[in-house]
Each structure stands twice: as C-alpha cells, then as structure tokens.
Design a protein around this motif. Structure first.
Motif, PDB file in Angstrom:
ATOM      1  N   ALA A 528      36.637 -49.882  45.622  1.00 16.13           N
ATOM      2  CA  ALA A 528      36.803 -51.232  45.084  1.00 16.13           C
ATOM      3  C   ALA A 528      37.721 -52.067  45.973  1.00 16.13           C
ATOM      4  N   LYS A 529      38.730 -51.430  46.491  1.00 15.13           N
ATOM      5  CA  LYS A 529      39.667 -52.136  47.373  1.00 15.13           C
ATOM      6  C   LYS A 529      38.946 -52.655  48.607  1.00 15.13           C
ATOM      7  N   GLN A 530      38.094 -51.833  49.194  1.00 12.98           N
ATOM      8  CA  GLN A 530      37.341 -52.252  50.383  1.00 12.98           C
ATOM      9  C   GLN A 530      36.353 -53.364  50.047  1.00 12.98           C
ATOM     10  N   GLU A 531      35.670 -53.262  48.896  1.00  9.00           N
ATOM     11  CA  GLU A 531      34.691 -54.279  48.512  1.00  9.00           C
ATOM     12  C   GLU A 531      35.375 -55.633  48.306  1.00  9.00           C
ATOM     13  N   SER A 534      36.446 -57.088  51.646  1.00  7.84           N
ATOM     14  CA  SER A 534      35.343 -57.639  52.430  1.00  7.84           C
ATOM     15  C   SER A 534      34.879 -58.984  51.882  1.00  7.84           C
ATOM     16  N   MET A 535      34.992 -59.162  50.560  1.00 10.85           N
ATOM     17  CA  MET A 535      34.569 -60.430  49.955  1.00 10.85           C
ATOM     18  C   MET A 535      35.607 -61.526  50.126  1.00 10.85           C
ATOM     19  N   THR A 536      36.907 -61.163  50.052  1.00  6.73           N
ATOM     20  CA  THR A 536      37.967 -62.181  50.082  1.00  6.73           C
ATOM     21  C   THR A 536      38.578 -62.350  51.474  1.00  6.73           C
ATOM     22  N   GLY A 537      38.429 -61.342  52.309  1.00  8.02           N
ATOM     23  CA  GLY A 537      39.032 -61.408  53.632  1.00  8.02           C
ATOM     24  C   GLY A 537      40.496 -61.076  53.635  1.00  8.02           C
ATOM     25  N   THR A 538      41.041 -60.643  52.480  1.00  8.44           N
ATOM     26  CA  THR A 538      42.454 -60.264  52.381  1.00  8.44           C
ATOM     27  C   THR A 538      42.567 -58.926  51.664  1.00  8.44           C
ATOM     28  N   THR A 539      43.664 -58.251  51.892  1.00  5.30           N
ATOM     29  CA  THR A 539      43.883 -56.966  51.220  1.00  5.30           C
ATOM     30  C   THR A 539      44.342 -57.222  49.788  1.00  5.30           C
ATOM     31  N   PRO A 540      43.583 -56.747  48.782  1.00  4.70           N
ATOM     32  CA  PRO A 540      43.945 -57.032  47.383  1.00  4.70           C
ATOM     33  C   PRO A 540      45.150 -56.214  46.944  1.00  4.70           C
ATOM     34  N   PRO A 542      47.302 -53.955  44.128  1.00  6.48           N
ATOM     35  CA  PRO A 542      46.882 -52.950  43.148  1.00  6.48           C
ATOM     36  C   PRO A 542      46.458 -53.568  41.814  1.00  6.48           C
ATOM     37  N   SER A 543      47.151 -54.635  41.397  1.00  5.82           N
ATOM     38  CA  SER A 543      46.808 -55.275  40.128  1.00  5.82           C
ATOM     39  C   SER A 543      45.372 -55.783  40.134  1.00  5.82           C
ATOM     40  N   VAL A 544      44.969 -56.429  41.246  1.00 10.50           N
ATOM     41  CA  VAL A 544      43.604 -56.959  41.355  1.00 10.50           C
ATOM     42  C   VAL A 544      42.582 -55.823  41.321  1.00 10.50           C
ATOM     43  N   VAL A 545      42.869 -54.765  42.065  1.00 10.27           N
ATOM     44  CA  VAL A 545      41.934 -53.636  42.118  1.00 10.27           C
ATOM     45  C   VAL A 545      41.825 -52.963  40.755  1.00 10.27           C
ATOM     46  N   ASN A 546      42.969 -52.709  40.118  1.00  7.48           N
ATOM     47  CA  ASN A 546      42.959 -52.041  38.823  1.00  7.48           C
ATOM     48  C   ASN A 546      42.219 -52.854  37.768  1.00  7.48           C
ATOM     49  N   HIS A 547      42.484 -54.158  37.719  1.00  3.39           N
ATOM     50  CA  HIS A 547      41.800 -55.003  36.742  1.00  3.39           C
ATOM     51  C   HIS A 547      40.292 -55.033  37.003  1.00  3.39           C
ATOM     52  N   ALA A 548      39.909 -55.104  38.262  1.00  2.93           N
ATOM     53  CA  ALA A 548      38.479 -55.117  38.592  1.00  2.93           C
ATOM     54  C   ALA A 548      37.801 -53.817  38.162  1.00  2.93           C
ATOM     55  N   LEU A 549      38.477 -52.688  38.365  1.00  6.05           N
ATOM     56  CA  LEU A 549      37.892 -51.407  37.975  1.00  6.05           C
ATOM     57  C   LEU A 549      37.798 -51.259  36.463  1.00  6.05           C
ATOM     58  N   VAL A 550      38.836 -51.678  35.753  1.00  8.39           N
ATOM     59  CA  VAL A 550      38.839 -51.548  34.289  1.00  8.39           C
ATOM     60  C   VAL A 550      37.688 -52.323  33.666  1.00  8.39           C
ATOM     61  N   GLU A 551      37.371 -53.474  34.217  1.00  5.74           N
ATOM     62  CA  GLU A 551      36.274 -54.286  33.672  1.00  5.74           C
ATOM     63  C   GLU A 551      34.925 -53.591  33.793  1.00  5.74           C
ATOM     64  N   LYS A 552      34.800 -52.658  34.729  1.00  7.27           N
ATOM     65  CA  LYS A 552      33.536 -51.954  34.929  1.00  7.27           C
ATOM     66  C   LYS A 552      33.419 -50.683  34.087  1.00  7.27           C
ATOM     67  N   LEU A 553      34.512 -50.307  33.420  1.00  7.40           N
ATOM     68  CA  LEU A 553      34.514 -49.044  32.675  1.00  7.40           C
ATOM     69  C   LEU A 553      33.666 -49.139  31.406  1.00  7.40           C
ATOM     70  N   PRO A 554      33.030 -48.031  31.013  1.00 10.91           N
ATOM     71  CA  PRO A 554      32.317 -48.018  29.730  1.00 10.91           C
ATOM     72  C   PRO A 554      33.287 -48.101  28.570  1.00 10.91           C
ATOM     73  N   SER A 555      32.785 -48.589  27.453  1.00 13.55           N
ATOM     74  CA  SER A 555      33.629 -48.863  26.291  1.00 13.55           C
ATOM     75  C   SER A 555      34.369 -47.630  25.799  1.00 13.55           C
TER      76      SER A 555
END
Length: 851
Positions: A528-531, A534-540, A542-555
């Motif tokens: 997720a960090k690499q994705e 690559s989209m933003t052009g900056t290193t995200p 941990p907060s951004v990465v963690n929030h992005a991953l949590v949103e993809k988790l099953p209920s």
C-alpha cells in the motif's frame, strides 16, 4: 407340495398363534417407535461413509483449527436507516447478555459485521455468529435461541421507543432445525390423507367396511415393527429424515397391495363356488406366490442401495428393504390368518351372494354400476390390446419419446437449499443474498497443508483490562516465501472469479465475493505504501497507509483493528505509527497483533501453523449450479496439470477444496458413480429372479424394458414439471430413489399380471386367451393397487418441502404410469406380439412349474 400350499396349511392351523405373535411384536416395538425420531439426521453433509477430498479437508478443519469462526448459526438483523443500525447494535448487546444469562459461556454471540447492497451505514443487515460449546447442540437449541432473540428485540424496542426490527436466525444448523419441524408437520399431514385415500379406494372396490380397514391396519402394525429396525439402523449409521417418510408411504402402498391381492383372490375363489378352506388355500398358494415374487423384487431393488458407501443411501436402502420384508410377511401371514378366523365376514356388510348377483347383472345401485363399468372397461382393454397390439406399442413409444428425450438431456442438481421447505432460516438466507453474499453462511474452504510450519508463536494478550486480543509471530523466512505465495494465490483466484456489479448494484459475471487466506500486515503495508507513493509522488506517512488499509478490510475484522490503531501513543495514536511499533505493555508489535486478528481470530491458520484455510465467499447461495461449477473449476486450478499443486510443490504437501458445497458435489458424484453398479446389480438380479419364477427367457427382459421405459418417462416428466414449469431444480437423489422404488414396486403390477397369465397357460389356455382372461380378472386389482400406491406417494405433493414434493410426484406418477398404462396396455400388447415366445424357457423350470 407347493411351498405356498404348505404355508396355507400352516396358517389355517395356527391362525390365532400368528395373530398373537404379531401383537406381541408390536407391543415390544412401542419403546423404539417413541425413540425413532432421535436417530434421524437432517444434515446430509454430516452423514458418514464418504471418502473424498472434501471430507478429508473437513476433518483437517475440525481437528487442526480450534479458532475457526462457526457460521452454522447466524442471527441476521435487518435495518433501513442509521437509527435502526444503532438499534441493531443495541440488540446485539442485549441478545449477548440474555444468551449469557441463559447458557453461561456455553453459547456466545460474536459480531460479524454490517453488510449492505449500497451503503451499509444507511441500510443493510447486521450479522451475528452464534457459537456453542461441544456439549450443546446448536441446532436443537434454535427454537430457544429464537425466543431469546424475540425477548431482546422487544426490550431494545422499548428502550428506543420504536418498533421491533426484523430478525432471522439462519445458517446450516437453523436450516436443519426448520427442516425437522417441517418434516414432522408433513408426516402428520400425509398420514391421515394416505389412510383415508386407501380406505376410500378399498371401500369402493369391495363395498365393504372390514376389507377397507384391514389392509391399512395390517400395514400400520407392520410399520410399527419396522420403526424398531429403523431405530437400530439409525444407532449404527444414522438415517436421513426422508427415509421415515418414504418407508411410511412405501409400506402403506406395497403392504396394502399385497393384502389386497390375497383378499381379492380369496373373494374370486368364493365367487366361483369354492368353500372357505379351499378359497383360502388357493389365494395363499397362487396370490401368495405373486405377492412373494413382487415383494422379493422390491427387496432386491431397495437392498441393492446398501452397496453404496454413503450412509444416507445405504441406510435408505436397508430401512426400505426391511420395511418391505415386514410388510410382505404381514401380508402373507397376518392377513390370511384374519381371513381364516372371520371368513366371509371380511367383506361385511357385503357378501358373496351380493357379489355374484352384481356379476349376473341382478343388482342395482351405485356399487353395481361401478362394477359394471369396470367389467366393461377391462373387457375392452383385453380386446383392444389383442386386436391392436402393434398399434398400441407404436403409439406408446411415440408418446414416451419426448419425456425420454428430456430425461437424456436434463441435468440433476445438488442444490439442497433450493428445495428446502419455506422457513425463517430460508428467509434469512434470502435476505443475506439480497444484501450481501449467499455463500457467507456456508463458505467454500481451500485447505493448504504446508511442508513446514509458518508460525513461531501465537497466543492472546490483554490489550486493556478485560480485553484480550490475539497475536501472531511468523517463523523466520515465512514472510519471504510461503505467506506471499498464499496471498498471491488468493489474489489470483479472486481476480479470476470475482463478480462485477452493474449500475443497479446487481452482481454479474463472476461468482466470488472475497477470498481470504493467510495475510501479513507487513506485506500489505509495504504494498500500500508503494501504491500511494506512485500515485502521489511522495512517501506517505504511516497514518495515511494505515487508514487506507483499514478502509479495505472486511467488516468482520475491521472493528477490532480500528480499535487497536486508535490506541493513544504520545500525542497521537497507533494510526500514526509504523507496523513495527511495540504496543505498550504487551511486548509485541502492531504487526503481530493485526496478524493475529487477521489469521488467528478468523481461524485462517491452524494451531500448529502447518495448515492454512483459505475461505471463499461466493456471491450465490451454496450448492447453486454456478457454485458447484466453481468448485470444479477451482479444483482444476489446484490439481490440474500445471496447477498450484505442481507449481508450489515445495511449499504445499497437499491441498483440499472443502466446505458444504464441495461435500455435496463429492456426494452426488460418488453416489452417481456407485449407482451405475447398483443399477446393473438390480437389473441382473431381477432378470434372474423372474427367469426362475416364470421359466422364460424373454419375458423377464420384456418386463425390464417396460419398467425402464416407465422410469425414463417419469424422470423426464419430473424435469419438465419442476425444472421447466416451476423453475425448481430436480435433486440428484430423485432419479436414484425413483429407479429402485419403481423397479421394485412398479414391477409388482407386471408380476401380478404376468403370473396370472402364466397360471392360465399352465391350466391349458393358449397364450392369447390367457392374456385376455388375465387382463379381465387381474386388471381391476392391479389398477386398484397402482391407484393406492400412486395415491399414497402423491400425498407428498401437499408437503412444505420441494424435495418431498419431487419425490412424491416422481414416485406417484411413476407408479401410475407403470400400473395403469404400461401394465394396462403395453405389457399385454407386447405379450400378444411375442406369442408363445413369452414362455420359451428351460424344460426343467417349466416342468417344475407344471407340477
């Protein structure tokens, strides 16, 4: 002396003893009759005797995965707004409290998340898994659990000052419970209807009260004794619940037929001037032989099912064969013993003089008119089957051809869910399918047996007072090869089979919703960090990465991980920390705890780390045709040439595709393969039996061909009515049961008619006259017998289960087609065309028969 002549002498001499012995047997059977329901099984997948990939996988799941999420019983709460969602969560809390008050720690509720077709925050369903300890049968407690749900629902509604929410207790265990309740209700419904039908038909045929009561009473006694056998067999291997329904209607139909044939022959002999003793002996000798031959053919048909390794089919055959044995013995002993004691009073309030007057046309009234019409009809049948034999055979073939074509081109289904009776559990399943995925309550599992364990340490830690949470530490090297490989396979399979969604939110194209296997938060985090980079052009961060991953988790796992990452650290929370952060007071990292939630709490990884269970949630209900096709495809993905088994043989020792759908797929395939052997055994055995009884080379083959034509026609008709007209899949069990039942019971009518023709030939008639006389004399009895048996099976159409309706339709119409059409027209027509070739056979058999 003829064996049945000896039997007749024995019965005449010891009638009272025979009756007394039967009454004693019935009395001794009472305790087992009362306990017979205790051995019935309602879950086909739990029955033993199946050696397959799916059952091997299930054994591993049962023995190696102590933390598996049990979805056999689920509470579904429907909500239509954000406020109702709050009420649903309060209902879960209240339900949990009431469960604990009633069961303690033996029954627990676990929140499984919210699901919705569009936006689960606004409308959808909450799902709660209900798990029980080993000493509690969750299926048997379903009724009590539903009462707890109702109480909790009412309490919460008062608190919220609103109406109660719509709830369903569903899942495989709940479906089994509802099926049991429905089955008992169905039996209570069809019992009196079957008996009433038999009583009416016998009353119309004999115009006699005693004769109308005697056969069903004899069969009722025999059925009570048979339930003792059912209980004993059930204690050994388990008996599927439809067996009790089938043995009831089978014994009612066959037993009444056998008794009726003996009583009818006794009446015929009295009408022809024989005294009581002679009439009784003749009926036992000649009708008894026909009845014995017919019963033996049925026993062979049912008994052949015992060859099957699957206990459901094996016990079905054994129990039905035992039931026919008891019904046959009762008809050959108890019925003539009663006749011997009461004599002509068996026809009360009618008598032989009344029957003779009707035959001479000296009597009037409704009964006399019915007898006159019946006599004319069978005289007409006897005439046309002789004069137009070839035409009848050609017309019969033309009429059967469309149904035979449907039989040859239609596929049977393994979809047990679609033919279950309407109930709360089925409504709950349909609700899940409307808002989420039908495969949720019965997932498909892919069990991966690894060459080496991938877990170094796993356990529970106390994150806060009273809150324990799992953690997992991988073995060195696991994250380099094994875990990434499993994650890759999951992603590849999900991409290959995942469904798409149209503009209206409907699922199209694919079959899979999600596939969850072993997951590493470290791997997910880095990807997720690499994705994001690559989209933003900056290193995200941990907060951004963690929030992005949590949103993809099953209920099911999202809530505890959110709670963990919200834990304060310094001026922020663990959301702001990398996965390597050690959680204060635990000694383990964020990664270790999240990996525990993802893999241990969900039961994905076994206790020893040597097995991984990939859980596949299909979009359609379990056992649908598309789900079954997916089972075959995914097995090919693993076991086919160049599949995952070959590609990753250094990682996987073995792989298994399991789950309820896979078990049903294996059951149907294995039973159908074994049924080819069963079918061959039955056909050969019956041909040999008829050859020995009739002393003919061709007549047994002719009998087998006509009965097989009836079977194919009936299966085709069943597919047309249920599959085409009603859009209800025809269960794979139906053709199997129809084959053995119709090959046995349907053969009765052929045997009744053929043995009567044979008797006439032995008494000196030529073949054509013998056939005509047999049609006139035996035709009314065989037709009545087929109406009785076909009618008892057709009462199953009034049940609440599509499965029982299919059995009732197929068996009922199969018997009517065979008894009224095939034996009524095709059999005599074919025997006219065959001429004396009908009786060509070895001289020693014909000599013995003549003597």
């Amino acid at each position: 002396m003829h064996m049945f002549a000896k039997l007749a002498n024995f019965i005449e001499k010891y009638s009272k003893v025979i009756i007394a012995l039967w009454i004693v047997a019935l009395v001794c059977s009472v305790p087992f009759i009362l306990k017979s329901d205790e051995v019935l099984e309602y879950d086909l997948t739990q029955m033993s005797g199946l050696d397959s990939e799916s059952t091997d996988g299930q054994k591993l799941i049962d023995t190696e995965f102590s933390n598996s999420v049990d979805l056999s019983e689920i509470l579904v709460i429907k909500y239509n707004s954000a406020d109702e969602l709050k009420q649903a969560k309060a209902l879960f809390a209240e339900f949990s409290n009431l469960l604990h008050a009633k069961y303690g720690d033996d029954v627990k509720a676990a929140y499984y998340g919210e699901y919705g077709k569009v936006n689960p925050a606004e409308s959808g369903i909450s799902m709660i898994a209900i798990e029980a300890a080993d000493n509690i049968s969750i299926s048997k407690e379903t009724g009590n659990i539903r009462n707890v749900v109702s109480e909790a629902n009412a309490n919460v509604a008062k608190t919220f000052n609103s109406s109660t929410l719509t709830t369903y207790v569903t899942g495989n265990s709940a479906i089994n419970y509802d099926t049991e309740i429905s089955s008992n209700e169905d039996i209570a419904k069809i019992d009196p209807l079957s008996i009433a039908l038999i009583f009416i038909l016998l009353g119309l045929f004999f115009c006699a009260l005693v004769t109308a009561v005697m056969p069903p009473a004899v069969v009722g006694m025999a059925f009570g004794v048979a339930l003792t056998g059912l209980y004993g067999i059930g204690c050994i291997m388990g008996v599927f619940y439809i067996t009790k329904v089938l043995i009831l209607v089978t014994m009612l139909g066959a037993g009444c037929d056998y008794s009726l044939f003996i009583i009818s022959r006794y009446r015929d002999e009295l009408k022809h001037g024989a005294d009581h003793s002679t009439a009784l002996k003749t009926s036992v000798q000649w009708a008894g032989e026909s009845v014995f031959t017919s019963g033996l053919s049925v026993i062979i048909g049912f008994g052949a099912l015992s060859i099957c390794s699957f206990s459901m089919v094996r016990s079905l055959g054994i129990v039905l064969a035992l039931g026919i044995v008891i019904a046959l013995v009762a008809a050959l002993t108890f019925t003539p013993a009663l006749i011997n004691l009461i004599g002509e009073k068996v026809f009360w309030p009618a008598n032989i003089n009344k029957y003779n007057k009707i035959d001479r046309g000296e009597s009037t009234g409704i009964y006399a008119t019915i007898c006159k019409l019946s006599k004319k009809y069978f005289a007409w049948v006897a005439h046309v089957t002789r004069k137009y034999a070839a035409v009848i055979v050609v017309v019969g073939i033309v009429l059967m051809a469309p149904m035979v074509y449907i039989f040859a081109t239609s596929d049977d289904s393994a979809d047990m869910i679609s033919i279950m009776p309407d109930s709360e559990s089925i409504d709950g399943l349909n609700t899940i399918m409307g808002e989420a995925d039908g495969g949720m309550i019965m997932p498909t599992y892919i069990v991966l047996e690894l060459n080496d364990s991938i877990v170094d340490k796993a356990g529970m830690i106390e994150l806060s007072p009273g809150m324990k949470i799992p953690y997992l530490i991988w073995k060195d090297g696991a994250l380099a090869t094994t875990v990434p490989t499993i994650m890759k396979i999951s992603q590849e399979l999900e991409a290959k089979y995942k469904y798409a969604t149209d503009d209206d939110g409907n699922k199209v194209n694919g079959i899979v919703s999600t596939i969850s296997g072993a997951n590493s938060w470290q791997i997910l985090y880095n990807v997720a960090k690499q994705e994001i980079a690559s989209m933003t052009g900056t290193t995200p961060t941990p907060s951004v990465v963690n929030h992005a991953l949590v949103e993809k988790l099953p209920s099911a796992v999202k809530a505890p991980i959110e709670t963990l990452l919200s834990t304060p650290i310094g001026e922020g929370t663990l959301y702001d920390a990398p996965y390597t952060e050690i959680v204060a007071g635990t000694g383990v990292t964020v990664e270790n705890i999240i990996d525990g939630i993802l893999n241990v709490s969900t039961g994905i990884i076994s206790d020893n780390g040597k097995y991984v269970k990939m859980m596949v949630i299909t979009s359609e209900k379990p056992m649908s045709d598309n789900t079954m096709a997916f089972i075959k495809d995914v097995r090919e993905d693993f076991h086919g040439e160049g599949g995952y088994d070959d590609k990753y043989d250094l990682i996987f020792a073995s792989t298994y595709v399991g789950g309820i759908s896979a078990i049903m797929e294996d059951v149907s395939n294995i039973v159908m393969q074994q049924f080819d052997v069963i079918r061959t055994v039955v056909i050969i055995a019956l041909i040999v039996l008829l050859f020995l009884i009739l002393g003919s080379y061709l007549t047994p083959i002719r009998s087998m061909l006509t009965i097989v034509c009836s079977i194919m026609t009936t299966v085709g008709l069943t597919h047309f009515v249920f599959g085409t007209m009603m859009d209800v899949p025809v269960l794979w069990l139906v053709p199997i049961v129809l084959f053995v039942v119709l090959l046995g019971l349907g053969m009765d009518y052929d045997i009744f008619l053929t043995t009567r023709i044979r008797e006439n030939v032995l008494r000196g008639m030529n073949n054509h006259d013998a056939i005509e006389d047999a049609v006139r004399q035996a035709g009314p009895v065989t037709s009545l017998c087929s109406l009785i048996m076909g009618g008892t099976f057709l009462t199953m159409l009034l049940t609440n289960s599509s499965m029982l309706q299919e059995f009732g339709f197929a068996l009922g119409f199969g018997i009517l087609i065979e008894g009224l059409l095939m034996v009524g027209f095709m059999v005599p027509a074919l025997m006219h065309l065959m001429g004396d070739w009908s009786w060509k056979g070895p001289k020693f058999l014909n000599k013995n028969r003549a003597e």
